[in-house]
Design a protein around this motif. Structure first.
Motif, PDB file in Angstrom:
ATOM      1  N   UNK A 121      84.625  35.663  55.562  1.00 47.07           N
ATOM      2  CA  UNK A 121      85.208  36.727  54.757  1.00 47.07           C
ATOM      3  C   UNK A 121      84.266  37.147  53.632  1.00 47.07           C
ATOM      4  N   UNK A 122      83.681  36.168  52.950  1.00 45.02           N
ATOM      5  CA  UNK A 122      82.798  36.473  51.835  1.00 45.02           C
ATOM      6  C   UNK A 122      81.514  37.150  52.305  1.00 45.02           C
ATOM      7  N   UNK A 123      80.968  36.729  53.430  1.00 44.52           N
ATOM      8  CA  UNK A 123      79.746  37.343  53.960  1.00 44.52           C
ATOM      9  C   UNK A 123      79.984  38.818  54.269  1.00 44.52           C
ATOM     10  N   UNK A 124      81.073  39.111  54.941  1.00 50.80           N
ATOM     11  CA  UNK A 124      81.368  40.495  55.298  1.00 50.80           C
ATOM     12  C   UNK A 124      81.739  41.309  54.069  1.00 50.80           C
ATOM     13  N   UNK A 125      82.437  40.688  53.120  1.00 49.27           N
ATOM     14  CA  UNK A 125      82.842  41.409  51.913  1.00 49.27           C
ATOM     15  C   UNK A 125      81.628  41.810  51.079  1.00 49.27           C
ATOM     16  N   UNK A 126      80.725  40.863  50.827  1.00 50.08           N
ATOM     17  CA  UNK A 126      79.563  41.161  49.994  1.00 50.08           C
ATOM     18  C   UNK A 126      78.616  42.152  50.667  1.00 50.08           C
ATOM     19  N   UNK A 127      78.349  41.953  51.945  1.00 50.40           N
ATOM     20  CA  UNK A 127      77.437  42.877  52.634  1.00 50.40           C
ATOM     21  C   UNK A 127      78.061  44.262  52.759  1.00 50.40           C
ATOM     22  N   UNK A 128      79.384  44.314  52.984  1.00 50.51           N
ATOM     23  CA  UNK A 128      80.062  45.602  53.059  1.00 50.51           C
ATOM     24  C   UNK A 128      80.024  46.343  51.738  1.00 50.51           C
ATOM     25  N   UNK A 129      80.214  45.618  50.637  1.00 56.58           N
ATOM     26  CA  UNK A 129      80.170  46.259  49.321  1.00 56.58           C
ATOM     27  C   UNK A 129      78.778  46.792  49.010  1.00 56.58           C
ATOM     28  N   UNK A 130      77.761  46.002  49.295  1.00 58.37           N
ATOM     29  CA  UNK A 130      76.390  46.434  49.012  1.00 58.37           C
ATOM     30  C   UNK A 130      76.010  47.654  49.849  1.00 58.37           C
ATOM     31  N   UNK A 131      76.408  47.655  51.129  1.00 56.41           N
ATOM     32  CA  UNK A 131      76.106  48.805  51.982  1.00 56.41           C
ATOM     33  C   UNK A 131      76.813  50.050  51.469  1.00 56.41           C
ATOM     34  N   UNK A 132      78.050  49.890  51.011  1.00 53.21           N
ATOM     35  CA  UNK A 132      78.808  51.033  50.525  1.00 53.21           C
ATOM     36  C   UNK A 132      78.195  51.620  49.245  1.00 53.21           C
ATOM     37  N   UNK A 133      77.624  50.776  48.411  1.00 50.34           N
ATOM     38  CA  UNK A 133      76.976  51.282  47.208  1.00 50.34           C
ATOM     39  C   UNK A 133      75.820  52.210  47.592  1.00 50.34           C
ATOM     40  N   UNK A 134      75.031  51.802  48.591  1.00 49.67           N
ATOM     41  CA  UNK A 134      73.914  52.625  49.052  1.00 49.67           C
ATOM     42  C   UNK A 134      74.429  53.894  49.723  1.00 49.67           C
ATOM     43  N   UNK A 135      75.451  53.741  50.570  1.00 52.08           N
ATOM     44  CA  UNK A 135      76.020  54.878  51.298  1.00 52.08           C
ATOM     45  C   UNK A 135      76.549  55.932  50.335  1.00 52.08           C
ATOM     46  N   UNK A 136      77.368  55.509  49.379  1.00 48.83           N
ATOM     47  CA  UNK A 136      77.948  56.459  48.431  1.00 48.83           C
ATOM     48  C   UNK A 136      76.867  57.041  47.527  1.00 48.83           C
ATOM     49  N   UNK A 137      75.843  56.246  47.221  1.00 46.48           N
ATOM     50  CA  UNK A 137      74.728  56.775  46.452  1.00 46.48           C
ATOM     51  C   UNK A 137      74.080  57.964  47.143  1.00 46.48           C
ATOM     52  N   UNK A 138      73.933  57.882  48.463  1.00 50.30           N
ATOM     53  CA  UNK A 138      73.370  59.001  49.223  1.00 50.30           C
ATOM     54  C   UNK A 138      74.273  60.224  49.139  1.00 50.30           C
ATOM     55  N   UNK A 139      75.595  60.000  49.117  1.00 50.57           N
ATOM     56  CA  UNK A 139      76.546  61.120  49.026  1.00 50.57           C
ATOM     57  C   UNK A 139      76.438  61.812  47.670  1.00 50.57           C
ATOM     58  N   UNK A 140      76.327  61.018  46.591  1.00 49.35           N
ATOM     59  CA  UNK A 140      76.155  61.633  45.269  1.00 49.35           C
ATOM     60  C   UNK A 140      74.868  62.455  45.230  1.00 49.35           C
ATOM     61  N   UNK A 141      73.809  61.917  45.802  1.00 52.46           N
ATOM     62  CA  UNK A 141      72.532  62.634  45.801  1.00 52.46           C
ATOM     63  C   UNK A 141      72.635  63.934  46.583  1.00 52.46           C
ATOM     64  N   UNK A 142      73.405  63.917  47.670  1.00 50.33           N
ATOM     65  CA  UNK A 142      73.553  65.125  48.488  1.00 50.33           C
ATOM     66  C   UNK A 142      74.249  66.237  47.715  1.00 50.33           C
ATOM     67  N   UNK A 143      75.364  65.902  47.059  1.00 52.14           N
ATOM     68  CA  UNK A 143      76.093  66.943  46.336  1.00 52.14           C
ATOM     69  C   UNK A 143      75.300  67.394  45.112  1.00 52.14           C
ATOM     70  N   UNK A 144      74.576  66.491  44.484  1.00 54.03           N
ATOM     71  CA  UNK A 144      73.757  66.871  43.338  1.00 54.03           C
ATOM     72  C   UNK A 144      72.616  67.790  43.764  1.00 54.03           C
ATOM     73  N   UNK A 145      72.089  67.567  44.974  1.00 49.77           N
ATOM     74  CA  UNK A 145      71.042  68.444  45.505  1.00 49.77           C
ATOM     75  C   UNK A 145      71.561  69.866  45.667  1.00 49.77           C
ATOM     76  N   UNK A 146      72.774  69.980  46.227  1.00 41.74           N
ATOM     77  CA  UNK A 146      73.375  71.301  46.395  1.00 41.74           C
ATOM     78  C   UNK A 146      73.666  71.947  45.046  1.00 41.74           C
ATOM     79  N   UNK A 147      74.168  71.151  44.114  1.00 40.60           N
ATOM     80  CA  UNK A 147      74.488  71.683  42.795  1.00 40.60           C
ATOM     81  C   UNK A 147      73.234  72.214  42.110  1.00 40.60           C
TER      82      UNK A 147
END
Length: 524
Positions: A121-147
């Motif tokens: 549970x902890x392995x999947x939780x930590x790796x999932x959280x870290x991946x999501x930080x990178x994933x959402x970071x890309x989304x913020x960059x995308x909308x900021x690029x358009x803005x």
């Protein structure tokens, strides 16, 4: 943009915040914050599920693919998502709903402690959280690029503006705020998408170009081919498997939509609605992108600015503001839902392991922790967003396709296949081995091996090999070393069967409480 466009944009931000404030009244405990207490209508859950899968990456990264290659942008992206969700409507949606209704959990990963063990549970939780930080970071960059294209604000300013407004409404209103804002965002995107579709048709008519004639133009040569460039058959099949896991709960936020409905049957209906929307609506959004080489000349080598340039040229003020709001709506929908999901994982799965105090949280303290975690996650993802175009992460579409698609399989396979009876023999050894070896395979094909091959490892293998390694090892080790204990079998059976017509309470058990519940049922 002029004052009218700014008025539309500011008005949109104000409505989003107002919805968050209104939703605050519906959030009394952790269950309400993370799963809407199991009271969300199936149609709202379905629209929310659909909207939370988009982001401005579609209007930048995938617009670039559409500009360069044509219809393969639909064939290798939204079509696999639609098909994957349709399959998952029977395979995963009802079972994920039972995680809440039968096991009383508020996080999609909370059941893993009993299905496997705490380490898994902890392995999947930590790796999932870290991946999501990178994933959402890309989304913020995308909308900021358009803005930045439309307003001239810097990338970091755009990230700060969108992130802060999203933090306000999703932090105070929880999943209810996410779903209700996503409903409003769906309506806005419907209007904006149709406006852009009509504007492109009219512009093509002005040029004397019909719909069928357009595909014969030199600028669109080869753009009607379904699989071209790096997006071939292997990529399509790999993406189908990845999206089957990702959009049915592997990325956590979609799992919450299934958990939020009242019954497994409503979760299934929710998934079917989302699948239909994914099959139909992206065609309307992609058509202008397919026609963009006839109307604009991209200033970027990857074509990621083509949709923004076309919007500026074709739409009058007011409608331009509406389309920009549409960009924001997709990104804010995905990022807010991700923030809520990761907050659930941290407060329900990680914090109780790290702190004795967290294990004793009551309703009020747990809710405060959930809101604080949401803000922290958004802050971290915004910090990553400032580095998206750095040598480490490269461009936006590289992050979304290579990192997210490549790492999704190893994280999602133990979580998703652990729900199904045919894989009941696979225990913690199979889960941890498939997870770790899948991550190792991702690193090898993207870096050491890729460095040794002229031109690098093709994209289709970068995303498919980690998934294949994880899937094969998970199944194989389950047969070689079965770990289907009575307690684990009890968890699987409860996920796969309904109560005798009575719905279980929606309130999640305290951390560690699931073990007692499952153990009692196993003894019965």
């Amino acid at each position: 943009m002029n004052s009218l466009d700014w008025a539309v944009l500011i008005g949109y931000f104000g409505v989003m915040v107002a919805i968050g404030v209104w939703s605050h009244k519906r959030v009394d405990n952790v269950s309400d914050f993370f799963t809407a207490g199991g009271k969300m209508p199936w149609w709202l859950s379905g629209i929310s599920h659909h909207m939370s899968g988009y982001s401005a990456v579609m209007f930048t990264g995938y617009a670039g693919i559409a500009y360069t290659y044509g219809v393969t942008s639909f064939v290798t992206w939204s079509f696999p998502i639609a098909l994957g969700i349709a399959i998952g409507s029977k395979l995963f949606a009802p079972r994920i709903n039972r995680l809440r209704s039968r096991l009383h959990v508020a996080s999609p990963l909370e059941y893993l402690k009993n299905r496997y063990d705490l380490k898994t549970q902890q392995a999947l939780a930590w790796s999932g959280m870290l991946l999501k930080i990178v994933d959402v970071g890309a989304k913020w960059a995308a909308i900021a690029t358009l803005l930045s294209v439309f307003t001239g604000v810097s990338l970091n300013q755009g990230i700060l503006i969108t992130g802060t407004i999203t933090a306000v409404y999703c932090t105070i209103g929880g999943l209810w705020a996410d779903a209700l804002t996503e409903l409003g965002q769906f309506v806005i995107q419907l209007l904006a998408g149709v406006a852009m579709f009509i504007a492109v048709i009219m512009k093509l008519n002005d040029k004397g170009i019909g719909f069928l004639d357009a595909w014969d133009r030199p600028e669109l040569q080869g753009h009607g081919e379904p699989l071209v460039g790096p997006y071939g058959t292997v990529f399509l099949l790999a993406f189908l498997f990845i999206k089957l896991f990702e959009y049915n709960g592997g990325m956590l936020n979609q799992a919450q939509r299934y958990m939020a409905t009242a019954t497994p049957r409503e979760a299934e209906r929710s998934a079917r609605l989302s699948a239909v929307l994914w099959l139909v609506w992206p065609v309307v959004l992609f058509f202008p992108m397919w026609m963009s080489p006839l109307l604009v000349e991209s200033q970027k080598t990857d074509g990621s600015d083509s949709y923004g340039l076309m919007t500026e040229q074709l739409l009058p003020h007011g409608l331009l503001g509406l389309v920009i709001v549409g960009f924001f709506s997709h990104t804010m929908a995905m990022c807010s839902s991700d923030a809520n999901a990761i907050a659930a994982v941290f407060t329900r799965d990680v914090a109780p392991v790290l702190s004795k105090q967290a294990r004793a949280w009551g309703e009020r303290s747990g809710l405060i922790a959930a809101r604080v975690t949401t803000v922290v996650f958004l802050g971290l993802s915004m910090a990553v967003a400032t580095q998206v175009n750095s040598p480490t992460f490269k461009d936006i579409i590289t992050v979304v396709i290579k990192w997210v698609a490549g790492l999704m399989g190893p994280i999602a396979i133990p979580m998703m296949l652990g729900l199904l009876r045919p894989f009941r023999r696979s225990g913690p050894t199979a889960a941890l081995t498939s997870w770790s070896m899948g991550l190792l395979a991702f690193w090898l094909v993207n870096y050491p091996i890729s460095w040794q091959i002229e031109g690098g490892v093709p994209l289709q293998y970068q995303v498919s090999i980690p998934l294949a390694v994880s899937l094969i090892l998970y199944i194989l080790i389950g047969f070689i070393k079965p770990e289907d204990t009575p307690e684990r079998l009890a968890v699987v059976e409860r996920i796969n069967t309904d109560d005798d017509g009575t719905a279980a309470a929606a309130v999640p058990a305290p951390a560690g409480g699931v073990e007692d519940t499952v153990g009692t049922r196993a003894k019965d």
